[in-house]
Design a protein around this motif. Structure first.
Motif, PDB file in Angstrom:
ATOM      1  N   GLN A  61     -26.297  32.953  45.878  1.00  0.00           N
ATOM      2  CA  GLN A  61     -27.153  33.685  46.816  1.00  0.00           C
ATOM      3  C   GLN A  61     -27.429  35.073  46.282  1.00  0.00           C
ATOM      4  O   GLN A  61     -26.554  35.706  45.691  1.00  0.00           O
ATOM      5  CB  GLN A  61     -26.467  33.801  48.165  1.00  0.00           C
ATOM      6  N   GLU A  65     -30.660  37.406  50.699  1.00  0.00           N
ATOM      7  CA  GLU A  65     -30.236  36.303  51.575  1.00  0.00           C
ATOM      8  C   GLU A  65     -28.930  36.651  52.282  1.00  0.00           C
ATOM      9  O   GLU A  65     -28.764  36.400  53.486  1.00  0.00           O
ATOM     10  CB  GLU A  65     -30.020  35.012  50.773  1.00  0.00           C
ATOM     11  N   ILE A  66     -28.001  37.269  51.513  1.00  0.00           N
ATOM     12  CA  ILE A  66     -26.697  37.599  52.077  1.00  0.00           C
ATOM     13  C   ILE A  66     -26.859  38.552  53.264  1.00  0.00           C
ATOM     14  O   ILE A  66     -26.298  38.340  54.342  1.00  0.00           O
ATOM     15  CB  ILE A  66     -25.808  38.258  51.010  1.00  0.00           C
ATOM     16  N   ARG A  68     -29.551  39.141  55.023  1.00  0.00           N
ATOM     17  CA  ARG A  68     -30.313  38.593  56.142  1.00  0.00           C
ATOM     18  C   ARG A  68     -29.446  37.703  57.023  1.00  0.00           C
ATOM     19  O   ARG A  68     -29.661  37.605  58.228  1.00  0.00           O
ATOM     20  CB  ARG A  68     -31.532  37.829  55.626  1.00  0.00           C
ATOM     21  N   GLN A  69     -28.428  37.066  56.405  1.00  0.00           N
ATOM     22  CA  GLN A  69     -27.535  36.236  57.219  1.00  0.00           C
ATOM     23  C   GLN A  69     -26.639  37.096  58.102  1.00  0.00           C
ATOM     24  O   GLN A  69     -26.334  36.730  59.232  1.00  0.00           O
ATOM     25  CB  GLN A  69     -26.645  35.389  56.317  1.00  0.00           C
ATOM     26  N   ALA A  70     -26.220  38.256  57.555  1.00  0.00           N
ATOM     27  CA  ALA A  70     -25.151  38.969  58.226  1.00  0.00           C
ATOM     28  C   ALA A  70     -25.649  40.088  59.134  1.00  0.00           C
ATOM     29  O   ALA A  70     -24.975  40.419  60.103  1.00  0.00           O
ATOM     30  CB  ALA A  70     -24.190  39.541  57.189  1.00  0.00           C
ATOM     31  N   LYS A  73     -32.411  42.479  61.342  1.00  0.00           N
ATOM     32  CA  LYS A  73     -33.553  42.697  60.467  1.00  0.00           C
ATOM     33  C   LYS A  73     -33.914  44.172  60.339  1.00  0.00           C
ATOM     34  O   LYS A  73     -34.411  44.622  59.307  1.00  0.00           O
ATOM     35  CB  LYS A  73     -34.757  41.911  61.019  1.00  0.00           C
ATOM     36  N   SER A 295     -39.280  36.955  55.085  1.00  0.00           N
ATOM     37  CA  SER A 295     -38.345  35.830  55.076  1.00  0.00           C
ATOM     38  C   SER A 295     -39.028  34.508  54.740  1.00  0.00           C
ATOM     39  O   SER A 295     -38.369  33.561  54.361  1.00  0.00           O
ATOM     40  CB  SER A 295     -37.656  35.734  56.429  1.00  0.00           C
ATOM     41  N   ARG A 362     -17.161  38.022  55.670  1.00  0.00           N
ATOM     42  CA  ARG A 362     -17.448  36.608  55.581  1.00  0.00           C
ATOM     43  C   ARG A 362     -16.172  35.803  55.464  1.00  0.00           C
ATOM     44  O   ARG A 362     -16.042  34.725  56.055  1.00  0.00           O
ATOM     45  CB  ARG A 362     -18.330  36.369  54.374  1.00  0.00           C
TER      46      ARG A 362
END
Lengths: 365, 440
Positions: A61, A65-66, A68-70, A73, A295, A362
């Motif tokens: 990743q 991406e990392i 945006r997951q955590a 925005k 995104s 994580r």
């Protein structure tokens, strides 16, 4: 695959060590530049270990991406825009710097904006390729360039004019504690690992990065060479007289029996390739960061994906580079690059620690 | 008994000049023999049809003998009669049935001596133009049961037979799938040459070829053993090898057949040749017009002295000589062999000498032009040869505007472009591929 990591880190060490860093270190040479090289490489190496091991917790990743997951925005988008612009600016500075060198030594009749337009076009063309292509070209061109570079460094060390007494005189100043400026500059030299935040996408299939210990070693030996060889050749005090220290140093070296008598031309052409390569990787990383703000665009890892966001960001920053480069003078450029490095180092430390915290977070989940 | 009406059975072919009809009479009944003389072998017709006819007393006896013949087929479908006739079958219209007997001429194609990728000591024969012969050659050289051969047809009009040959145990199935997809999408009407098919299944505007077109069976078999796919098109003595990487195009089969002490320097020679043929004209323009100072003083003065008589900038003479060289290369391909050697003599020796004495080009430019031409031909694969011939022109243009910087910029872009290519999903230019060493 893990050799590719070494390639882009070596690339950024090489480019910084020759273009900006020695000039500033030489400015600070009586104020702790030597100890700062040691500390800078150690700090940079430690950050590199922290950053790479945290990034490797996110298999395959990239940083966009990392994040945006955590994170929400509203934090991610400004952060990615900032990271992208930082990456673009460090590439653009190299391009502007090299355009000055090229228009002084190789094509003095061509106006600087024409040279900059050429450089920007080439860098954008490279940056719009997929990540694999960027890595493969990095390997290819480094393998082609490094022998010539090593040869010219070898010629420098064995040169008649190389005066080791000047270097010995310099060593007397090695017990002075480093200033913030020189420390941040030498830390900046080993900062190429930040590119892993994009290239981590293509490192999905290897269990762990090998040979990470080589990065501080390479960094220290290149910094050492970049600092001491100009002093040995141009003199402890005389080195202060030159703007492009390394180009002038290479110009002092002569090959008696070769077709090309002056090493400076080999050096300039090799560094042209390395500058293109550096601009290409940093602009690729920058445009991928900016692409990460939207995104609905997938990461640009294969040739099928659209390169429209990359192209737009490259065009915007390319036009900016041409305008700024045309407007700056040589002395401005020098102060701009030294301020840039002083801003950049704390920023890198922030990025490293935020990624570290994200990886811990994580793990806790 | 009613008269046999040929036109009713074979509508389009009845007027054909090479159509032969014979009436074979038995006591009360008659059989009608029809074949195309151009497609059929006379002695086969004699031994499979005429001889049984002479030996048999009754029609039933004749029919029984025919049914025992190899290549006998009973025809149920009237529509297929004409097709069978064209494929080289002889048709027999018996009172109660119609049958076709394979009397095809053996293919006139013999494997030719390799002429394009000639090597000194190694297999000397190339592929032939017949697909069956070629597959026979490959099966003989690669006698494994994993060797799969699939047939298909390409070209909506020409319906050219195409064989996809691969080693099932070694082939990369992604590549195979990608290749089959590309072949399905080919929508050309007439496909007649391997190069054409190569262009159709790769991207059309790729500057560099991403599939090798080779006439050598040994190269194809070696690549089969490496897990690649071979395409054989009927009617050309060339096989297409996919996927191919940049290094394959600069490898000759000689490299495997000799001691590394000879072959490694020769490989290096080829890479140097590839570099010279692409960038030497550009380097000439750059060093003469922009950066003469990079050379040592004596050499720079020497070059300037040889250009003293030339009245225009260096790129004119470069374009002039490159045009001459390209025209000579093209002419020597088009001309018959014997005139061809004369054209090269006239063009190369006399014209070059005369152009130099007339002060149109410098003597160093003559050397540059001939080096470019010679080093172009050390590249073993013809398509790569052509691609590299094209690349030198953009480099010259960059050299005109930016000198050495421009040449290096061009080479950088070329390298990045080459790396960005993919041959059926495989990276085209990548160092340290880690190839198995068993084949050496």
């Amino acid at each position: 695959m893990s050799r590719y990591f070494l390639y882009f880190v070596t690339l950024s060490i090489l480019i910084n060590a020759i273009l900006f860093v020695p000039r500033i270190l030489i400015d600070e040479r009586y104020d702790g530049a030597i100890s700062s090289m040691l500390f800078g490489v150690i700090i940079g190496g430690a950050l590199m270990y922290l950053f790479t091991s945290s990034m490797f917790k996110f298999r395959g990743q990239g940083l966009p991406e990392i994040m945006r997951q955590a994170l929400p925005k509203s934090i991610v988008v400004p952060f990615l825009l900032l990271m992208g612009s930082v990456s673009f600016i460090s590439g653009a500075l190299v391009l502007i710097n090299y355009a000055f060198i090229v228009s002084r030594y190789l094509i003095p009749n061509t106006p600087i904006y024409v040279v900059l337009i050429l450089f920007v076009l080439v860098a954008s063309f490279g940056a719009m390729q997929s990540s694999q292509t960027v890595l493969y070209s990095t390997e290819m061109i480094l393998v082609l360039c490094l022998p010539f570079l090593l040869f010219s460094i070898f010629k420098a060390y064995t040169n008649q004019n190389m005066n080791y007494d000047e270097i010995r005189a310099m060593i007397d100043y090695s017990n002075i504690l480093p200033s913030w400026k020189s420390l941040s500059v030498s830390t900046y030299a080993v900062t190429g690992y930040i590119s892993l935040s994009i290239f981590n996408r293509v490192f999905a299939d290897i269990p762990k990065l090998k040979h990470r210990w080589a990065v501080p070693c390479i960094g220290f030996s290149i910094l050492f060479t970049a600092f001491f060889v100009p002093i040995g050749i141009l003199g402890t005090d005389g080195v202060n007289e030159f703007i492009f220290t390394w180009v002038s140093t290479a110009d002092a070296i002569r090959m008696k029996y070769a077709f090309i008598e002056r090493v400076v031309y080999i050096f300039l052409l090799v560094y042209l390739g390395i500058s293109y390569l550096f601009a290409m990787t940093t602009w690729h990383v920058g445009s991928e960061f900016i692409r990460g703000c939207f995104s609905h665009y997938q990461p640009n890892t294969s040739s099928i994906n659209s390169v429209l966001p990359n192209a737009i960001s490259c065009i915007v920053f390319g036009i900016g580079t041409v305008i700024v480069g045309n407007w700056l003078g040589e002395d401005d450029l020098f102060s701009v690059s030294s301020y840039w490095m002083m801003i950049r180092s704390p920023l890198d430390i922030c990025v490293v620690f935020s990624v570290y915290i994200l990886s811990r977070w994580r793990q806790a989940l | 008994m009613q008269e046999f009406n040929l036109d009713a059975h074979l509508h389009g072919l009845a007027q054909s000049g090479d159509l032969v009809t014979r009436k074979l009479n038995f006591n009360a009944e008659a059989a009608q023999l029809v074949y195309l003389s151009s497609m059929c072998d006379n002695s086969t017709i004699h031994s499979t049809i005429v001889k049984p006819f002479l030996e048999s007393q009754h029609l039933s006896e004749f029919e029984a003998m025919l049914q025992a013949m190899p290549g006998y087929e009973q025809m149920k479908d009237r529509q297929q009669l004409a097709d069978k006739l064209i494929q080289g079958y002889a048709l027999l219209f018996l009172p109660r049935e119609t049958c076709a007997i394979n009397t095809k001429k053996p293919p006139p194609f013999q494997p030719q001596k390799a002429t394009i990728e000639y090597i000194l000591q190694g297999p000397q024969y190339a592929f032939s133009e017949d697909i069956e012969t070629n597959i026979h050659i490959i099966r003989t050289r690669y006698p494994l049961q994993d060797l799969h051969v699939e047939y298909m047809k390409v070209g909506s009009v020409s319906q050219t037979p195409l064989a996809i040959v691969y080693d099932h145990s070694k082939v990369n199935h992604d590549v195979l799938l990608c290749l089959k997809n590309k072949l399905q999408q080919v929508d050309a009407e007439v496909v007649q040459a391997s190069n054409q098919l190569q262009m159709l299944i790769t991207k059309r505007f790729n500057l560099l070829p991403t599939a090798i077109v080779s006439e050598r069976p040994d190269r194809s078999v070696l690549n089969l053993s490496k897990g690649k796919v071979i395409l054989i098109l009927h009617g050309t003595p060339f096989a297409i090898i996919v996927p191919s990487v940049f290094f394959d195009f600069l490898a000759s089969m000689d490299d495997l057949y000799d001691v590394p002490w000879f072959t490694r320097p020769l490989m290096a020679l080829r890479y140097i040749g590839a570099f010279i043929t692409t960038s030497l004209p550009a380097l000439y323009v750059a060093t003469v017009s922009h950066n003469p100072e990079i050379f040592r003083a004596q050499l720079a003065i020497e070059m300037a002295g040889s250009r003293a008589a030339v009245p225009y900038p260096s790129f004119y003479e470069v374009f002039f000589m490159l045009f001459l060289i390209e025209a000579l290369t093209e002419a020597s391909i088009r001309l018959p062999k014997y005139i061809g050697s004369m054209a090269t003599t006239v063009g190369g020796l006399i014209l070059g000498q005369a152009a130099q004495t007339a002060g149109l080009v410098s003597s160093i430019m003559i050397i540059v032009a001939s080096m470019v031409a010679i080093s172009n031909f050390v590249i073993p694969i013809n398509t790569m040869n052509l691609a590299l011939r094209v690349i030198k022109f953009p480099l010259v243009v960059l050299a005109i505007f930016f000198g050495l910087t421009g040449v290096l910029t061009g080479l950088f872009c070329f390298l990045v472009y080459t790396t960005s290519l993919r041959s059926f999903g495989q990276p085209y230019l990548k160092l340290f591929i880690g190839e198995a060493k068993k084949s050496r």
